[in-house]
Design an enzyme around this catalytic site. Structure first.
Site, mmCIF file in Angstrom:
data_model
loop_
_atom_site.group_PDB
_atom_site.id
_atom_site.type_symbol
_atom_site.label_atom_id
_atom_site.label_comp_id
_atom_site.label_asym_id
_atom_site.label_seq_id
_atom_site.Cartn_x
_atom_site.Cartn_y
_atom_site.Cartn_z
ATOM 1 N N LYS A 182 2.583 -4.091 3.043
ATOM 2 C CA LYS A 182 1.573 -4.046 4.104
ATOM 3 C C LYS A 182 1.113 -2.591 4.286
ATOM 4 C CE LYS A 182 2.059 -8.391 5.364
ATOM 5 N NZ LYS A 182 1.113 -9.310 4.747
ATOM 6 N N SER A 216 -6.583 -9.399 -9.692
ATOM 7 C CA SER A 216 -7.372 -9.173 -8.476
ATOM 8 C C SER A 216 -8.610 -8.356 -8.799
ATOM 9 C CB SER A 216 -6.528 -8.402 -7.463
ATOM 10 O OG SER A 216 -7.326 -8.020 -6.373
ATOM 11 N N TYR A 234 -0.423 -1.317 -5.505
ATOM 12 C CA TYR A 234 -0.838 -2.695 -5.801
ATOM 13 C C TYR A 234 -1.975 -2.710 -6.829
ATOM 14 C CZ TYR A 234 -2.718 -7.396 -4.952
ATOM 15 O OH TYR A 234 -3.183 -8.688 -5.096
#
Ligand code: NDP
Length: 277
Positions: A96, A140, A194
């Site tokens: 996060k 992604s 990420y």
């Protein structure tokens, strides 16, 4: 002829669960293995889908970070089905924004799941793909954005059509080392753990597709990376624009590409459309 079989990783919730449901609703004619690292969460997810009419869904335990777990699944597939028809590498993680772990630690942990875990599953399962198999690596759009933030030297390496899997692995290792040393941006890397792991997943897919074309010409296997979009899950939060079912559309489309179709192959696909890399 053996029964057809599909494997979806990280499928106890989120996009993975919606992919299993999507395959079932799209009429995948075989067993769909809903895999999860946590047995109870996986079994509960299967029970939920069965109550919605998805009768051909079966649970199998798979922790993508445990190479033994992938090999166990391979053995099960070989013994029960004699091969594999669809593999969807969906399992992934992200820290996060509020995470307090040092960046180097975030880089190492995220890389272990998203890149190395996906690679280990592929090493175990790609050798048992049947002709006309479909493989979907859930990457992604962030991989493309992060590629654009790399130095021009790194961008050239990641776009090099001859890059080998070994060279890609070295690059992913170099990123983690640089992140741990605190000088990844000075070395031309983007400031995202990420995003860099997803560069790895997209480039890995391009390499794997090339190798399949070289080693199994005529077998009709298609392998692609995809982006599900920005999806309301535990990872992306409730502000995201797509439902998990909408996020599953492109992965399911790629997994269900009919026999005889020659493309896409080795591409990054978003909203069922090939993206420029
Ligand atoms: P979630 O966090 O909702 O789900 C992630 C899934 O991956 C969970 O089932 C989780 O299991 C599983 N997982 C994590 N680590 C492992 C492991 N070592 N072995 C097996 N399973 C594991 O995320 P999403 O559904 O949003 O994400 C699914 C994929 O889509 C990911 O690859 C993500 O990067 C990608 N993605 C998501 C986007 C979004 O907007 N949501 C956008 C672009 C890409 P557990 O419950 O045990 O933690």
């Amino acid at each position: 002829m053996s029964k057809r079989v599909a494997v979806v990783t990280g499928a106890n919730k989120g996009i993975g669960l919606a992919i299993v449901k999507g395959l079932c609703k799209a009429g995948f004619n075989g067993d769909i293995l809903l895999t999860a690292r946590n047995e109870k969460l996986g079994q509960d997810a299967v029970a939920g889908l069965k109550s919605e009419g998805c009768k051909n869904v079966i649970f199998q335990q798979l922790d993508i970070c445990d190479q033994g777990s992938s090999l166990k699944l391979k053995k099960f597939l070989e013994e029960k089905y004699g091969g594999l028809d669809v593999l969807i590498n969906n399992a992934g993680m992200a820290f996060k924004h509020s995470a307090t772990e040092p960046f180097g630690e975030q880089a190492e942990v995220t890389m272990r799941t998203n890149f190395w875990g996906t690679l280990w599953v592929c090493h175990a399962l790609l050798p048992i793909l049947r002709p006309n198999a479909r493989v979907v690596n859930v990457s992604s759009f962030v991989s493309k954005k992060s590629l654009d933030q790399c130095s021009s030297e790194l961008q050239a390496k990641f776009r090099n059509k001859d890059l080998s899997e070994e060279e890609l692995c070295l690059l992913m290792g170099e990123f983690v080392q640089a992140a741990q040393a605190g000088d990844h941006t000075a070395q031309g890397w983007p400031n995202t753990a990420y995003g860099t792991t997803k560069i790895g997943v997209t480039v890995l897919s391009r390499i794997q597709a090339r190798v399949l074309t070289e080693t199994r010409p005529g077998d009709g296997i298609l392998l692609n990376a995809c982006c599900p979009g920005w999806v309301r899950t535990d990872m992306a939060g409730s502000n995201a624009t797509k439902s998990p079912e909408e996020g599953a559309e492109t992965p399911v489309y790629l997994a269900m590409l009919p026999e005889g179709v020659k493309e896409p192959h080795g591409q990054l696909v978003w909203d069922k459309t090939v993206q420029e890399w």
